[in-house]
Design a protein around this motif. Structure first.
Motif, PDB file in Angstrom:
ATOM      1  N   THR A 141      -4.107  16.287   7.421  1.00 28.86           N
ATOM      2  CA  THR A 141      -3.468  15.243   6.167  1.00 28.86           C
ATOM      3  C   THR A 141      -4.644  15.063   5.353  1.00 28.86           C
ATOM      4  N   LEU A 142      -4.279  14.805   4.067  1.00 29.77           N
ATOM      5  CA  LEU A 142      -5.417  14.331   3.141  1.00 29.77           C
ATOM      6  C   LEU A 142      -4.401  13.306   2.234  1.00 29.77           C
ATOM      7  N   SER A 143      -4.712  12.083   2.118  1.00 27.29           N
ATOM      8  CA  SER A 143      -3.850  11.172   1.711  1.00 27.29           C
ATOM      9  C   SER A 143      -4.530  10.197   0.840  1.00 27.29           C
ATOM     10  N   PRO A 144      -4.408  10.440  -0.560  1.00 29.57           N
ATOM     11  CA  PRO A 144      -4.850   9.453  -1.621  1.00 29.57           C
ATOM     12  C   PRO A 144      -3.962   8.100  -1.321  1.00 29.57           C
ATOM     13  N   PHE A 145      -4.529   7.067  -1.322  1.00 28.72           N
ATOM     14  CA  PHE A 145      -3.922   5.551  -1.364  1.00 28.72           C
ATOM     15  C   PHE A 145      -4.378   4.608  -2.321  1.00 28.72           C
ATOM     16  N   VAL A 146      -3.381   3.731  -2.610  1.00 29.82           N
ATOM     17  CA  VAL A 146      -3.757   2.522  -3.399  1.00 29.82           C
ATOM     18  C   VAL A 146      -3.192   1.290  -2.694  1.00 29.82           C
ATOM     19  N   ARG A 147      -4.206   0.310  -2.664  1.00 33.51           N
ATOM     20  CA  ARG A 147      -3.705  -0.892  -2.059  1.00 33.51           C
ATOM     21  C   ARG A 147      -3.771  -2.193  -2.847  1.00 33.51           C
ATOM     22  N   TYR A 148      -2.863  -3.048  -2.950  1.00 37.07           N
ATOM     23  CA  TYR A 148      -3.076  -4.323  -3.944  1.00 37.07           C
ATOM     24  C   TYR A 148      -2.847  -5.306  -2.872  1.00 37.07           C
ATOM     25  N   GLU A 149      -3.724  -6.223  -2.871  1.00 30.99           N
ATOM     26  CA  GLU A 149      -3.682  -7.563  -2.073  1.00 30.99           C
ATOM     27  C   GLU A 149      -3.866  -8.746  -2.847  1.00 30.99           C
ATOM     28  N   LYS A 150      -3.207  -9.866  -2.628  1.00 31.09           N
ATOM     29  CA  LYS A 150      -3.144 -11.044  -3.133  1.00 31.09           C
ATOM     30  C   LYS A 150      -3.178 -12.151  -2.038  1.00 31.09           C
ATOM     31  N   TYR A 151      -4.287 -12.739  -2.112  1.00 21.50           N
ATOM     32  CA  TYR A 151      -4.360 -13.862  -0.918  1.00 21.50           C
ATOM     33  C   TYR A 151      -5.218 -15.133  -1.649  1.00 21.50           C
ATOM     34  N   ASN A 152      -4.766 -16.322  -0.928  1.00 16.63           N
ATOM     35  CA  ASN A 152      -5.324 -17.374  -1.313  1.00 16.63           C
ATOM     36  C   ASN A 152      -5.571 -18.360  -0.242  1.00 16.63           C
TER      37      ASN A 152
ATOM     38  N   GLU B  10       0.766  -1.011  -0.104  1.00 15.25           N
ATOM     39  CA  GLU B  10       0.012   0.173  -0.018  1.00 15.25           C
ATOM     40  C   GLU B  10       0.748   1.437  -0.006  1.00 15.25           C
ATOM     41  N   GLY B  11       0.569   2.223  -0.785  1.00 12.69           N
ATOM     42  CA  GLY B  11       1.049   3.386  -0.762  1.00 12.69           C
ATOM     43  C   GLY B  11       0.124   4.542  -0.658  1.00 12.69           C
TER      44      GLY B  11
ATOM     45  N   PRO C 280     -11.578 -21.853  -6.855  1.00 15.97           N
ATOM     46  CA  PRO C 280     -10.633 -20.575  -7.469  1.00 15.97           C
ATOM     47  C   PRO C 280     -11.568 -19.434  -6.878  1.00 15.97           C
ATOM     48  N   ALA C 281     -12.663 -19.306  -6.332  1.00 18.80           N
ATOM     49  CA  ALA C 281     -13.057 -18.168  -5.951  1.00 18.80           C
ATOM     50  C   ALA C 281     -12.111 -17.472  -4.519  1.00 18.80           C
ATOM     51  N   TYR C 282     -11.610 -18.615  -3.872  1.00 21.94           N
ATOM     52  CA  TYR C 282     -10.827 -18.231  -2.707  1.00 21.94           C
ATOM     53  C   TYR C 282      -9.322 -17.642  -3.351  1.00 21.94           C
ATOM     54  N   ASP C 283      -9.283 -17.741  -4.406  1.00 20.44           N
ATOM     55  CA  ASP C 283      -7.676 -17.070  -5.015  1.00 20.44           C
ATOM     56  C   ASP C 283      -8.298 -15.686  -5.357  1.00 20.44           C
ATOM     57  N   ARG C 284      -7.929 -14.981  -4.568  1.00 21.60           N
ATOM     58  CA  ARG C 284      -8.365 -13.297  -4.694  1.00 21.60           C
ATOM     59  C   ARG C 284      -7.261 -12.377  -4.848  1.00 21.60           C
ATOM     60  N   ASN C 285      -7.645 -11.282  -5.443  1.00 24.18           N
ATOM     61  CA  ASN C 285      -6.796 -10.149  -5.414  1.00 24.18           C
ATOM     62  C   ASN C 285      -7.755  -8.905  -5.266  1.00 24.18           C
ATOM     63  N   ASP C 286      -7.370  -7.926  -4.234  1.00 25.15           N
ATOM     64  CA  ASP C 286      -8.399  -7.011  -4.238  1.00 25.15           C
ATOM     65  C   ASP C 286      -7.359  -5.826  -4.310  1.00 25.15           C
ATOM     66  N   ILE C 287      -8.075  -4.815  -4.961  1.00 24.32           N
ATOM     67  CA  ILE C 287      -7.595  -3.505  -5.176  1.00 24.32           C
ATOM     68  C   ILE C 287      -8.327  -2.343  -4.420  1.00 24.32           C
ATOM     69  N   THR C 288      -7.799  -1.551  -3.639  1.00 24.17           N
ATOM     70  CA  THR C 288      -8.541  -0.640  -2.907  1.00 24.17           C
ATOM     71  C   THR C 288      -7.818   0.838  -3.345  1.00 24.17           C
ATOM     72  N   ILE C 289      -8.797   1.833  -3.678  1.00 25.42           N
ATOM     73  CA  ILE C 289      -8.137   3.113  -4.309  1.00 25.42           C
ATOM     74  C   ILE C 289      -9.227   4.077  -3.279  1.00 25.42           C
ATOM     75  N   GLY C 290      -8.530   5.088  -2.709  1.00 25.16           N
ATOM     76  CA  GLY C 290      -9.234   5.863  -1.825  1.00 25.16           C
ATOM     77  C   GLY C 290      -8.531   7.063  -1.250  1.00 25.16           C
TER      78      GLY C 290
ATOM     79  N   ASP D 266     -13.066   5.105  -0.033  1.00 29.23           N
ATOM     80  CA  ASP D 266     -12.553   4.208  -0.882  1.00 29.23           C
ATOM     81  C   ASP D 266     -13.483   3.400  -1.929  1.00 29.23           C
ATOM     82  N   TYR D 267     -12.747   2.866  -2.772  1.00 29.78           N
ATOM     83  CA  TYR D 267     -13.486   2.096  -3.905  1.00 29.78           C
ATOM     84  C   TYR D 267     -12.705   0.748  -3.895  1.00 29.78           C
ATOM     85  N   GLN D 268     -13.736  -0.434  -3.794  1.00 25.91           N
ATOM     86  CA  GLN D 268     -12.809  -1.751  -3.857  1.00 25.91           C
ATOM     87  C   GLN D 268     -13.213  -2.564  -4.974  1.00 25.91           C
ATOM     88  N   PHE D 269     -12.274  -3.136  -5.638  1.00 30.31           N
ATOM     89  CA  PHE D 269     -12.476  -4.041  -6.484  1.00 30.31           C
ATOM     90  C   PHE D 269     -12.025  -5.509  -6.113  1.00 30.31           C
ATOM     91  N   PHE D 270     -12.955  -6.206  -5.792  1.00 30.86           N
ATOM     92  CA  PHE D 270     -12.621  -7.746  -5.363  1.00 30.86           C
ATOM     93  C   PHE D 270     -12.735  -8.818  -6.537  1.00 30.86           C
TER      94      PHE D 270
END
Lengths: 365, 181
Positions: free
Chosen positions: A295-306, A279-280, A318-328, A342-346
């Motif tokens: 402070t006002l901090s835009p951020f993005v997070r990438y997750e990969k988990y299985n 996450e940055g 295969p539905a348990y092999d996930r990657n989530d992207i969170t932008i907010g 934030d907005y999340q893409f599961f």
């Protein structure tokens, strides 16, 4: 004057000694944190507004070295008619701090695994919801009864080492891994004492490197289910440079005898589970206003988990092999209050992808 | 008569033991100040009472409440020369009080910050040299905000903010009472 009167006078004086001593040395503090969430999934599923967590701290210092610390939590605001949220003691322990390099801690403790399990006050992390990895891989908020030692043997190095009640394999499952196996100090079984610990290296204020582990059996001696040894290792890093903040966490778990556990409990337990995220965030407030501490901090997070990274005797979902992207973005009027969006893409390997908008407020004091 | 004696004895014990905790902190403060100003320094402790007006001025300047009605001030001298001052105070961290010392030159320039008693379970990294050195040379004119002027310890934001606020408070308080010294 009889001896009895003298004794009474002495006892009275000693009582005064005690009470005054307490007055001079003891202190009680309260505090707390909380978070209100609004989740709006994309599509026909209805959104919900939820006061997810309301936590009160109560702490007491008996003297310079001995203190009690606790957190009482209400999740989802209420419990009514056996439904609703959760009322729980999240932490309650005694700390006996002998010196900087060693102290003793006993009670309901947090296994010091990963970032969020130890530091979960909402203003301390980005995103309305905690990372998925910090739920399905590292089961936050993870607390168990136990005892152990902690300290800082040299500047820049901290350790924690505890023996705690183990997890219960009967509650493991394919979707959330070990999450439901937590005993949470509720009439917990001491049959499978587990070891957990953490080493932190802080070479400079802006950098923290952490390594942690949790190891123990999970089947409570049920020979049909094997020993079910859970071995979890995790590493994390937190770094900040001027307005930039980065954090990353990774965790790997192996569960021995998963096939036997599944034969007894039939829950789709995996042999191996892993998860990681990076996450940055960048505080843009100095561009908008140079004279503020907000402070006002835009951020993005990438997750990969299985949670079924490796399975035996059945096909992984295969539905348990996930990657989530969170932008907010996180707006903090003070360091201990936060407004979050934030907005999340599961996404997952089964292509059953969903999206969700989240709004939240959080505080701690 | 004997009863009075017993009670007096009890009170003597009472008073001495009630200051045991204070005494331990006092010793730690003096030990720390000797390290900062040199072993040959002589240290005299005074309690500086603050008027309601002074408390309000400090509170206004730090934009936060200021509850203490006095300051525990240590004057460090070598011979006749005042080398500097130390002030001890408490501030709330996440759940516990942090007892800390601020050492200043007679001009109010910060020499060092020392955490005398740290009671929290986490966030103890504020005691590290790499964090504390950021405060040296600061004065009450510096705004001193954690996360901006002072780098937070990664993963110890609450303690970093607490001690920074505490130091700012004492710099202001010292500045205010300084003219009266």
């Amino acid at each position: 004057m009889s001896l009895r009167n003298h004794s009474l006078a002495l006892i009275l004086s000693l009582l005064l000694v005690t009470s005054l001593q307490m007055e001079a040395q003891e202190s009680t503090t309260i505090g707390g944190y909380g978070e209100l969430h609004y989740n709006e999934p994309d599509g026909p599923v209805k959104g919900k507004l939820d006061f997810h967590r309301f936590v009160l701290y109560l702490a007491h210092g008996f003297n310079e070295n001995l203190s009690f610390k606790s957190e009482i939590e209400i999740e989802h605001t209420k419990l009514e008619g056996g439904k609703g949220g959760e009322l729980a003691i999240e932490q309650a322990y005694l700390d006996w701090h002998f010196n900087t390099w060693i102290g003793l801690r006993a009670g309901i403790l947090l296994p010091p695994v990963g970032i969020i399990n130890q530091f979960h006050e909402p203003p301390t992390f980005n995103g309305v919801e905690r990372p998925g990895v910090d739920h399905d891989v590292i089961p936050t908020t993870w607390r168990e009864s136990g005892a152990g030692i902690y300290g800082s043997p040299t500047e820049g190095v901290n350790y924690q080492l505890y023996v705690v009640a183990g997890l219960l394999a009967a509650e493991f499952n394919g979707e959330q891994g070990i999450y439901d196996g937590k005993q949470e100090a509720f009439e917990s079984s001491p049959t499978n004492p587990s070891f957990t610990g953490r080493l932190d290296y802080v070479p400079a204020p802006e950098l923290r490197l952490g390594g942690s582990f949790f190891i123990g059996n999970t089947t409570e001696g049920d020979s049909a289910a094997g020993s079910g040894t859970l071995s979890l290792i995790s590493g994390d890093i937190q770094y900040s440079y001027q307005q930039l903040s980065l954090r990353a966490e990774g965790a790997f778990e192996s569960i021995s005898d998963a096939q036997k556990i599944n034969a007894v409990f039939g829950n789709g337990v995996a042999d191996q589970i892993y998860g990681l995220y990076v996450e940055g965030a960048y505080n843009v407030m100095p561009w908008l206003c140079s004279e503020t501490n907000q402070t006002l901090s835009p951020f993005v997070r990438y997750e990969k988990y299985n949670t079924q990274a490796k399975v035996t005797g059945f096909a992984a979902n295969p539905a348990y092999d996930r990657n989530d992207i969170t932008i907010g973005a996180t707006y903090k009027p003070t360091f201990n209050t936060a407004f979050k969006i934030d907005y999340q893409f599961f996404n997952n390997a089964a292509d059953l992808n969903t999206k969700q908008l989240n709004l939240g407020i959080g505080y701690n004091f | 008569m004997k009863t009075v004696l017993f009670i007096s004895l009890g009170w003597a014990v009472t008073l001495s033991s009630s200051v045991v905790a204070q005494h331990a902190i006092d010793l730690k403060a003096k030990e720390s100040l000797l390290k900062i100003f040199g072993d040959s320094a002589s240290i005299a402790k005074t309690i500086v009472r603050l008027s309601a007006e002074e408390r309000k001025q400090i509170a206004d300047s730090i934009k936060s409440s200021f509850l203490s009605d006095s300051l525990v001030l240590y004057e460090c001298r070598i011979g006749q020369k005042t080398m500097g001052f130390g002030i001890v105070d408490n501030i709330k961290g996440k759940t516990q009080l942090i007892t800390y010392l601020v050492a200043l030159t007679p001009d109010g320039v910060l020499k060092d910050v020392d955490v005398l008693v740290y009671r929290e379970s986490i966030g103890g990294e504020i005691q590290y040299e790499s964090f504390r050195k950021q405060f040296r040379g600061r004065t009450s004119r510096d705004k001193l905000q954690a996360g901006r002027d002072i780098k937070n310890i990664s993963g110890a934001t609450i303690s970093s903010h607490a001690i920074t606020d505490g130091v700012r408070k004492l710099l202001m308080a010292f500045n205010l009472v300084h003219s009266g010294l």
